[in-house]
Design a protein around this motif. Structure first.
Motif, PDB file in Angstrom:
ATOM      1  N   VAL A 284       0.814  -1.214   0.000  1.00 33.75           N
ATOM      2  CA  VAL A 284       0.000   0.000   0.000  1.00 33.75           C
ATOM      3  C   VAL A 284       0.852   1.269   0.000  1.00 33.75           C
ATOM      4  O   VAL A 284       0.720   2.133  -0.881  1.00 33.75           O
ATOM      5  CB  VAL A 284      -0.963   0.005   1.207  1.00 33.75           C
ATOM      6  CG1 VAL A 284      -1.753   1.323   1.251  1.00 33.75           C
ATOM      7  CG2 VAL A 284      -1.922  -1.180   1.114  1.00 33.75           C
ATOM      8  N   ILE A 285       1.734   1.404   0.977  1.00 30.69           N
ATOM      9  CA  ILE A 285       2.508   2.642   1.103  1.00 30.69           C
ATOM     10  C   ILE A 285       3.474   2.832  -0.072  1.00 30.69           C
ATOM     11  O   ILE A 285       3.510   3.927  -0.661  1.00 30.69           O
ATOM     12  CB  ILE A 285       3.254   2.673   2.453  1.00 30.69           C
ATOM     13  CG1 ILE A 285       2.232   2.750   3.596  1.00 30.69           C
ATOM     14  CG2 ILE A 285       4.217   3.850   2.514  1.00 30.69           C
ATOM     15  CD1 ILE A 285       2.842   2.677   4.979  1.00 30.69           C
ATOM     16  N   PRO A 286       4.269   1.808  -0.466  1.00 25.90           N
ATOM     17  CA  PRO A 286       5.164   2.023  -1.613  1.00 25.90           C
ATOM     18  C   PRO A 286       4.414   2.404  -2.890  1.00 25.90           C
ATOM     19  O   PRO A 286       4.848   3.303  -3.620  1.00 25.90           O
ATOM     20  CB  PRO A 286       5.876   0.677  -1.760  1.00 25.90           C
ATOM     21  CG  PRO A 286       5.809   0.061  -0.420  1.00 25.90           C
ATOM     22  CD  PRO A 286       4.492   0.484   0.144  1.00 25.90           C
ATOM     23  N   ARG A 287       3.311   1.736  -3.160  1.00 28.33           N
ATOM     24  CA  ARG A 287       2.596   2.039  -4.401  1.00 28.33           C
ATOM     25  C   ARG A 287       1.947   3.427  -4.345  1.00 28.33           C
ATOM     26  O   ARG A 287       1.887   4.137  -5.350  1.00 28.33           O
ATOM     27  CB  ARG A 287       1.550   0.964  -4.682  1.00 28.33           C
ATOM     28  CG  ARG A 287       2.182  -0.375  -5.007  1.00 28.33           C
ATOM     29  CD  ARG A 287       1.188  -1.367  -5.535  1.00 28.33           C
ATOM     30  NE  ARG A 287       1.817  -2.670  -5.736  1.00 28.33           N
ATOM     31  CZ  ARG A 287       1.217  -3.712  -6.311  1.00 28.33           C
ATOM     32  NH1 ARG A 287      -0.031  -3.579  -6.746  1.00 28.33           N
ATOM     33  NH2 ARG A 287       1.856  -4.856  -6.462  1.00 28.33           N
ATOM     34  N   PHE A 288       1.469   3.790  -3.179  1.00 28.43           N
ATOM     35  CA  PHE A 288       0.899   5.131  -3.060  1.00 28.43           C
ATOM     36  C   PHE A 288       1.983   6.184  -3.291  1.00 28.43           C
ATOM     37  O   PHE A 288       1.753   7.196  -3.967  1.00 28.43           O
ATOM     38  CB  PHE A 288       0.262   5.308  -1.678  1.00 28.43           C
ATOM     39  CG  PHE A 288      -0.438   6.633  -1.520  1.00 28.43           C
ATOM     40  CD1 PHE A 288      -1.712   6.828  -2.032  1.00 28.43           C
ATOM     41  CD2 PHE A 288       0.185   7.691  -0.878  1.00 28.43           C
ATOM     42  CE1 PHE A 288      -2.358   8.047  -1.896  1.00 28.43           C
ATOM     43  CE2 PHE A 288      -0.440   8.917  -0.740  1.00 28.43           C
ATOM     44  CZ  PHE A 288      -1.726   9.090  -1.250  1.00 28.43           C
ATOM     45  N   ARG A 289       3.158   5.951  -2.734  1.00 25.69           N
ATOM     46  CA  ARG A 289       4.263   6.899  -2.923  1.00 25.69           C
ATOM     47  C   ARG A 289       4.687   6.970  -4.385  1.00 25.69           C
ATOM     48  O   ARG A 289       5.011   8.048  -4.902  1.00 25.69           O
ATOM     49  CB  ARG A 289       5.451   6.495  -2.051  1.00 25.69           C
ATOM     50  CG  ARG A 289       5.231   6.697  -0.557  1.00 25.69           C
ATOM     51  CD  ARG A 289       6.495   6.373   0.207  1.00 25.69           C
ATOM     52  NE  ARG A 289       7.597   7.243  -0.223  1.00 25.69           N
ATOM     53  CZ  ARG A 289       8.884   6.974  -0.035  1.00 25.69           C
ATOM     54  NH1 ARG A 289       9.234   5.836   0.558  1.00 25.69           N
ATOM     55  NH2 ARG A 289       9.823   7.806  -0.442  1.00 25.69           N
ATOM     56  N   VAL A 290       4.690   5.835  -5.076  1.00 26.83           N
ATOM     57  CA  VAL A 290       5.027   5.829  -6.493  1.00 26.83           C
ATOM     58  C   VAL A 290       4.042   6.675  -7.289  1.00 26.83           C
ATOM     59  O   VAL A 290       4.429   7.527  -8.104  1.00 26.83           O
ATOM     60  CB  VAL A 290       5.050   4.385  -7.038  1.00 26.83           C
ATOM     61  CG1 VAL A 290       5.027   4.380  -8.572  1.00 26.83           C
ATOM     62  CG2 VAL A 290       6.290   3.649  -6.534  1.00 26.83           C
ATOM     63  N   LEU A 291       2.753   6.468  -7.060  1.00 27.34           N
ATOM     64  CA  LEU A 291       1.739   7.208  -7.798  1.00 27.34           C
ATOM     65  C   LEU A 291       1.768   8.690  -7.440  1.00 27.34           C
ATOM     66  O   LEU A 291       1.562   9.561  -8.304  1.00 27.34           O
ATOM     67  CB  LEU A 291       0.357   6.614  -7.523  1.00 27.34           C
ATOM     68  CG  LEU A 291       0.142   5.186  -8.043  1.00 27.34           C
ATOM     69  CD1 LEU A 291      -1.216   4.664  -7.612  1.00 27.34           C
ATOM     70  CD2 LEU A 291       0.279   5.125  -9.556  1.00 27.34           C
TER      71      LEU A 291
ATOM     72  N   ILE B 180       3.095   0.744 -14.411  1.00 26.38           N
ATOM     73  CA  ILE B 180       3.335   2.006 -13.711  1.00 26.38           C
ATOM     74  C   ILE B 180       4.808   2.374 -13.622  1.00 26.38           C
ATOM     75  O   ILE B 180       5.181   3.524 -13.836  1.00 26.38           O
ATOM     76  CB  ILE B 180       2.738   1.943 -12.280  1.00 26.38           C
ATOM     77  CG1 ILE B 180       1.290   1.491 -12.332  1.00 26.38           C
ATOM     78  CG2 ILE B 180       2.861   3.287 -11.583  1.00 26.38           C
ATOM     79  CD1 ILE B 180       0.378   2.398 -13.135  1.00 26.38           C
ATOM     80  N   VAL B 181       5.662   1.435 -13.313  1.00 30.06           N
ATOM     81  CA  VAL B 181       7.051   1.774 -13.003  1.00 30.06           C
ATOM     82  C   VAL B 181       7.938   1.811 -14.244  1.00 30.06           C
ATOM     83  O   VAL B 181       8.613   2.802 -14.511  1.00 30.06           O
ATOM     84  CB  VAL B 181       7.617   0.789 -11.954  1.00 30.06           C
ATOM     85  CG1 VAL B 181       9.081   1.106 -11.659  1.00 30.06           C
ATOM     86  CG2 VAL B 181       6.790   0.847 -10.676  1.00 30.06           C
ATOM     87  N   LEU B 182       7.941   0.719 -14.991  1.00 31.67           N
ATOM     88  CA  LEU B 182       8.866   0.624 -16.122  1.00 31.67           C
ATOM     89  C   LEU B 182       8.678   1.713 -17.180  1.00 31.67           C
ATOM     90  O   LEU B 182       9.679   2.217 -17.720  1.00 31.67           O
ATOM     91  CB  LEU B 182       8.758  -0.769 -16.759  1.00 31.67           C
ATOM     92  CG  LEU B 182       9.188  -1.935 -15.854  1.00 31.67           C
ATOM     93  CD1 LEU B 182       9.064  -3.258 -16.580  1.00 31.67           C
ATOM     94  CD2 LEU B 182      10.609  -1.730 -15.343  1.00 31.67           C
ATOM     95  N   PRO B 183       7.450   2.121 -17.506  1.00 37.99           N
ATOM     96  CA  PRO B 183       7.300   3.180 -18.512  1.00 37.99           C
ATOM     97  C   PRO B 183       7.937   4.513 -18.099  1.00 37.99           C
ATOM     98  O   PRO B 183       8.214   5.363 -18.950  1.00 37.99           O
ATOM     99  CB  PRO B 183       5.782   3.319 -18.657  1.00 37.99           C
ATOM    100  CG  PRO B 183       5.231   2.006 -18.254  1.00 37.99           C
ATOM    101  CD  PRO B 183       6.129   1.557 -17.138  1.00 37.99           C
ATOM    102  N   TYR B 184       8.166   4.707 -16.794  1.00 38.04           N
ATOM    103  CA  TYR B 184       8.690   5.991 -16.314  1.00 38.04           C
ATOM    104  C   TYR B 184      10.047   5.850 -15.631  1.00 38.04           C
ATOM    105  O   TYR B 184      10.518   6.797 -14.990  1.00 38.04           O
ATOM    106  CB  TYR B 184       7.687   6.620 -15.330  1.00 38.04           C
ATOM    107  CG  TYR B 184       6.306   6.798 -15.897  1.00 38.04           C
ATOM    108  CD1 TYR B 184       6.012   7.859 -16.758  1.00 38.04           C
ATOM    109  CD2 TYR B 184       5.289   5.908 -15.573  1.00 38.04           C
ATOM    110  CE1 TYR B 184       4.739   8.022 -17.281  1.00 38.04           C
ATOM    111  CE2 TYR B 184       4.013   6.056 -16.091  1.00 38.04           C
ATOM    112  CZ  TYR B 184       3.741   7.113 -16.952  1.00 38.04           C
ATOM    113  OH  TYR B 184       2.478   7.276 -17.481  1.00 38.04           O
ATOM    114  N   LYS B 185      10.685   4.691 -15.734  1.00 45.32           N
ATOM    115  CA  LYS B 185      11.919   4.474 -14.967  1.00 45.32           C
ATOM    116  C   LYS B 185      13.058   5.389 -15.431  1.00 45.32           C
ATOM    117  O   LYS B 185      13.948   5.705 -14.642  1.00 45.32           O
ATOM    118  CB  LYS B 185      12.351   3.017 -15.055  1.00 45.32           C
ATOM    119  CG  LYS B 185      12.793   2.567 -16.439  1.00 45.32           C
ATOM    120  CD  LYS B 185      13.320   1.145 -16.393  1.00 45.32           C
ATOM    121  CE  LYS B 185      13.859   0.698 -17.749  1.00 45.32           C
ATOM    122  NZ  LYS B 185      14.436  -0.652 -17.703  1.00 45.32           N
ATOM    123  N   GLU B 186      13.040   5.806 -16.695  1.00 39.74           N
ATOM    124  CA  GLU B 186      14.088   6.706 -17.169  1.00 39.74           C
ATOM    125  C   GLU B 186      13.900   8.113 -16.628  1.00 39.74           C
ATOM    126  O   GLU B 186      14.854   8.761 -16.189  1.00 39.74           O
ATOM    127  CB  GLU B 186      14.111   6.725 -18.703  1.00 39.74           C
ATOM    128  CG  GLU B 186      14.363   5.371 -19.342  1.00 39.74           C
ATOM    129  CD  GLU B 186      15.709   4.793 -18.960  1.00 39.74           C
ATOM    130  OE1 GLU B 186      16.640   5.588 -18.679  1.00 39.74           O
ATOM    131  OE2 GLU B 186      15.842   3.555 -18.931  1.00 39.74           O
TER     132      GLU B 186
END
Length: 417
Positions: free
Chosen positions: A329-336, A366-372
């Motif tokens: 929950v917390i990591p994904r919320f922080r990512v978004l 969510i992550v890989l498209p924006y990792k750069e």
């Protein structure tokens, strides 16, 4: 050969007289072994009837108060020969000090048993089944009654009975190592009446009972009156007996007392849940009742104060409460949130959809498209996994054994969290 159905097992009455007769013989045999040991000559002799208190402190590591309590059944002992032999044997079989104390605490009279006649055959039997030394230790710590049962008169019939009920030897050995009091229950007085009650009186399909029996046999090992009380609680909640959630609710209620149930209800009402919303959430997924009160409070506060969900929304989606805060929950919320602050993500209302994705899907979408552009996203998720590995979700679920698993569909199948 296909495993027999529960119906056919319930009709197998020929094992019952044998089992009950053997149980009585084992009790008499165990008592006679104590009497014999009481007059054993050898070891350290003492005329003091209380010398076992000092022995239990020095040889087993009990506290003086514990030793005084556990020495009472050993009052007739005048020698340490038998206790010395038992302790040495247990140490040679892989038991540490804590394990030995647990066994002796269960019944101090084990110190009076003859190692060669009483213990060695049981350990050899378990080895012959394919259990390792550590497996045998685990099995006996969970089911110390093994040390009291005769191999041929009791252990073998019990093993055959459970193998018939569960459908495989592998499941029997798995539960023997992990389930407390697995071999304690009487077939005639407990197991068969409980199975018959659920099938015939509650009208629960045999297949559904069988699924839960194989995954959580201790639900059926409790006293019949206790199982009936759980059914009453489920009925009071309004869960139809034909519902696929009924058996799972019984399993949860087996681990959640009425007092704890009420305390969870009071907590959720303090956040604004109505009585009907609480009942509805329990009927949708009662597993959240097993979360510790403190963790449940922290989860609801996070979803309300940080994510922005209403109490009613949480009540309609109780599966949210089963998610790991540190790992998911917390990591994904922080990512978004990070993507949102950089103008790369604006769909905050979709958090429910993304917090319930598998790890692989979340990475892909969510992550890989924006990792750069935002390399910090990977660091956030890695930190979450490190925290979860350290905590192993203990804060989320307390010590309830059932929460190694969570229901994931209407067919009562199970998966690791």
């Amino acid at each position: 050969m296909a495993a027999p159905t529960l119906r056919s097992v319930l009709r197998r009455n020929r094992l019952l007289p044998l089992f009950e007769t053997c149980h009585l013989r084992d009790r008499l045999f165990f008592s006679s072994s104590v009497d014999a040991a009481a007059v054993t000559v050898g070891g350290t002799m003492s005329p003091d009837p209380h010398f076992m208190v000092e022995y239990l402190v020095n040889s087993c590591g009990f506290s003086p108060s514990e030793a005084a309590k556990f020495s009472k059944p050993l009052a007739r002992l005048r020698s340490t020969e038998n206790p010395d032999a038992v302790l040495n044997f247990m140490r040679s079989q892989g038991f540490d000090g804590a394990g030995i104390r647990k066994v002796i605490s269960a019944d101090p009279r084990y110190l009076c048993c003859n190692v060669e006649k009483n213990f060695s055959p049981k350990f050899q039997f378990l080895r012959d089944l394919g259990l390792s030394e550590s497996d045998i230790v685990d099995a006996i710590l969970k089911n110390d009654v093994i040390l009291r049962l005769d191999v041929h008169r009791s252990l073998v019939p019990k093993l055959e009975m459970w193998e018939s009920l569960l459908g495989s030897r592998e499941l029997v050995l798995k539960h023997l190592k992990k389930t407390t009091r697995f071999f304690h229950s009487s077939v005639e007085k407990t197991l068969h009446p409980n199975l018959k009650f659920l099938r015939d009186e509650c009208g629960i399909p045999e297949e559904r009972v069988s699924v839960v029996l194989r995954s959580r046999p201790h639900l059926f090992s409790q006293k019949p009156e206790s199982l009936r009380a759980l059914v009453v609680r489920a009925d009071e909640l309004g869960i139809p007996r034909q519902s696929r959630m009924f058996m799972w609710t019984l399993h949860v209620f087996h681990n959640v007392s009425k007092e704890k149930f009420e305390s969870k209800g009071e907590l959720m009402r303090s956040f604004g849940w109505s009585e009907s919303e609480f009942s509805s959430a329990v009927m949708k997924n009662p597993t959240f009742l097993c979360i510790s009160l403190d963790m449940l409070r922290r989860k609801v506060e996070f979803f309300i104060n940080v994510v922005g969900y209403t109490p009613s929304f949480i009540a309609s989606h109780p599966n949210l409460l089963l998610l790991s805060m540190q790992k998911t929950v917390i990591p994904r919320f922080r990512v978004l949130e990070m993507l949102n602050t950089k103008g790369l993500w604006t769909r905050r209302g979709k958090f429910l959809s993304y917090v319930t994705l598998s790890n692989t899907k979340f990475m892909e979408k969510i992550v890989l498209p924006y990792k750069e552009k935002v390399p910090e996203l990977l660091d956030i998720l890695r930190a979450g996994f490190r925290n979860s590995a350290q905590q192993f979700n203990r804060d989320d679920f307390g010590s309830y054994e059932l929460l190694d698993y969570v229901q994931i569909d209407s067919e009562l199948s199970w998966t690791k969290l």
